[in-house]
Enzyme design. Sequence first.
Site, PDB file in Angstrom:
ATOM      1  N   GLY A  24       3.135  -3.745 -18.028  1.00 56.32           N
ATOM      2  CA  GLY A  24       3.623  -3.872 -17.084  1.00 56.32           C
ATOM      3  C   GLY A  24       3.943  -4.780 -15.345  1.00 56.32           C
ATOM      4  O   GLY A  24       3.022  -5.675 -15.924  1.00 56.32           O
ATOM      5  N   GLY A  27       8.076  -7.408  -9.496  1.00 61.61           N
ATOM      6  CA  GLY A  27       8.474  -8.233  -8.334  1.00 61.61           C
ATOM      7  C   GLY A  27       7.378  -9.024  -7.790  1.00 61.61           C
ATOM      8  O   GLY A  27       7.732 -10.328  -7.878  1.00 61.61           O
ATOM      9  N   MET A  28       6.201  -8.402  -8.015  1.00 67.96           N
ATOM     10  CA  MET A  28       5.633  -8.958  -6.645  1.00 67.96           C
ATOM     11  C   MET A  28       4.058  -9.225  -7.797  1.00 67.96           C
ATOM     12  O   MET A  28       3.489  -9.701  -7.275  1.00 67.96           O
ATOM     13  CB  MET A  28       4.842  -8.596  -5.723  1.00 67.96           C
ATOM     14  CG  MET A  28       6.183  -8.054  -4.789  1.00 67.96           C
ATOM     15  SD  MET A  28       5.887  -7.117  -3.010  1.00 67.96           S
ATOM     16  CE  MET A  28       4.396  -8.807  -2.708  1.00 67.96           C
ATOM     17  N   GLN A  30       2.029  -8.619 -12.327  1.00 63.45           N
ATOM     18  CA  GLN A  30       1.406  -8.152 -13.171  1.00 63.45           C
ATOM     19  C   GLN A  30       1.065  -7.087 -13.209  1.00 63.45           C
ATOM     20  O   GLN A  30      -0.330  -7.324 -12.384  1.00 63.45           O
ATOM     21  CB  GLN A  30       1.211  -9.363 -14.153  1.00 63.45           C
ATOM     22  CG  GLN A  30       1.198  -8.787 -15.459  1.00 63.45           C
ATOM     23  CD  GLN A  30       2.227  -9.028 -16.327  1.00 63.45           C
ATOM     24  OE1 GLN A  30       3.431  -9.376 -16.000  1.00 63.45           O
ATOM     25  NE2 GLN A  30       2.255  -7.844 -17.304  1.00 63.45           N
ATOM     26  N   VAL A  31       0.547  -6.013 -14.544  1.00 62.40           N
ATOM     27  CA  VAL A  31      -0.295  -4.747 -14.791  1.00 62.40           C
ATOM     28  C   VAL A  31      -0.631  -5.253 -15.894  1.00 62.40           C
ATOM     29  O   VAL A  31      -0.171  -5.004 -16.764  1.00 62.40           O
ATOM     30  CB  VAL A  31       0.332  -4.249 -14.021  1.00 62.40           C
ATOM     31  CG1 VAL A  31      -1.155  -2.834 -15.125  1.00 62.40           C
ATOM     32  CG2 VAL A  31       0.683  -3.955 -12.938  1.00 62.40           C
ATOM     33  N   LYS A  45      -4.107  -4.658 -11.700  1.00 61.84           N
ATOM     34  CA  LYS A  45      -2.942  -5.174 -11.217  1.00 61.84           C
ATOM     35  C   LYS A  45      -3.015  -6.807 -10.620  1.00 61.84           C
ATOM     36  O   LYS A  45      -3.908  -6.959  -9.898  1.00 61.84           O
ATOM     37  CB  LYS A  45      -2.574  -3.923 -10.266  1.00 61.84           C
ATOM     38  CG  LYS A  45      -1.400  -4.434  -9.241  1.00 61.84           C
ATOM     39  CD  LYS A  45      -1.221  -3.841  -8.461  1.00 61.84           C
ATOM     40  CE  LYS A  45      -0.145  -4.175  -6.810  1.00 61.84           C
ATOM     41  NZ  LYS A  45       0.427  -2.244  -6.630  1.00 61.84           N
ATOM     42  N   ASP A 138       5.785   7.294  -0.912  1.00 63.66           N
ATOM     43  CA  ASP A 138       6.867   6.871  -2.238  1.00 63.66           C
ATOM     44  C   ASP A 138       6.350   7.494  -3.762  1.00 63.66           C
ATOM     45  O   ASP A 138       6.100   7.007  -4.634  1.00 63.66           O
ATOM     46  CB  ASP A 138       6.580   4.833  -2.395  1.00 63.66           C
ATOM     47  CG  ASP A 138       7.358   4.563  -3.605  1.00 63.66           C
ATOM     48  OD1 ASP A 138       8.610   5.158  -2.978  1.00 63.66           O
ATOM     49  OD2 ASP A 138       6.987   3.693  -4.234  1.00 63.66           O
TER      50      ASP A 138
END
Length: 420
Positions: A24, A27-28, A30-31, A45, A138
């Site tokens: 995955g 915007g900030m 990568q996983v 992450k 969230d």
Amino acid sequence: MHIAPLSPHDPVELGGYELLGRIGHGGMGQVYLGESPGGEPAAVKVIKPSVVDSETRQRFAQEVEILKTIWGARIAALLDADAEADPPWLATEYIEGLDLSRHVARHGPLPSLLAASLGATLAEALATVHKQGLLHRDLKPANVLLGPNGPKIIDFGLAVFAESSVSLTAPNTVVGTPSCMAPEQARGDRPLTPAVDVYALGAVMLFAASGHLPYQAANIHVLFHQVTDPDTAPDLSAVPEELVPLLTAMLAHRAEDRPALSHVVQQCRAVIETQGFKVAQARRRLTTHTAAPSHVPDGLLPTVAAPSASTVPTDPAVAETKIWPTTGTTMVVSPATLEPATPEPTPTLVDRPAPRSRTAAAEPSPGPTSPAPATSTGDGSPSPPAAGSPRSRSVQRLHSAQARITAQRLREAYAAQAAF
């Protein structure tokens, strides 16, 4: 496939975790799917080097500290982290299963019995978070993973301490997902209270039971107006009648009009018990309904050099994963959001149990039939890995069966896409 091979620019190891593939991105960051030296799978992450600055590193460090504080059976656990590393990284529990958003998109809304069970489970989990002086801020369908042992909450990247008015965001900046955001959060009010998570849970339950969120608009500004306008009621269409009163209260415009999480649990229990089930029975049915089992032939397991001639037993295949960006004003990277490699039909469950005699067993009619076990192919011996792997090494490591399956799929995907 949503799981992708590592690119030439990706690291192959972080903090002792061997990275097996991309699961995955946002915007900030990568996983990656990673594996510890002992074979424990993890969602690793990493913040992209292009966006690492003092503020991003501070926010990442805050997320790590919050994850260290949080505990609970329904919270994806922190395994390890290093906010000072270059790049900063953290590893969380890897959960195999679809997120709620993708499950509903693929299989449709949950029956009211299961939606109530989901609500009770998540309300109890959030209550544990609140007892630790934290707010999630969230919660949304994509941040609820439906794992093989039940739902779990992920992504505490926006979590804050409830009593703190300090924010890492600039003044008048709203961070989160507007479609699941409480009005006071959308307005930028400070400090926020646990009522924001009650509202978000109401939005998640609404989505689970109806397939849509409280407010929907193509334009972000229109969406913010709908959320913050006290005269615009949330859309409760297609919600089962027995859930309407509870969701109406949870989605109340004023924070003080929303119920406490303990009351949410009680009301969800009432919906479940009215239909003739116990809460534990409903929980088992929810897990059975949402679990995404995979069946992998023994032939998919590559041969691994080892001193012993014994064969490693077959485990279920790891699910493909992809992270979806938030729809809010700021991109947030979450631990892996999961999708099965091969779509599996989900058994249909009804809200009402079958009629029982007075001497029947305590539990209602049994859940869906368990799937048949995986079978081996050919003579049962595992097939060798595909040639041409971009990450082949002279020294092979003994992986868990789950990791080997994933690595094999990555090799196949790479070979299928290669121009040579």
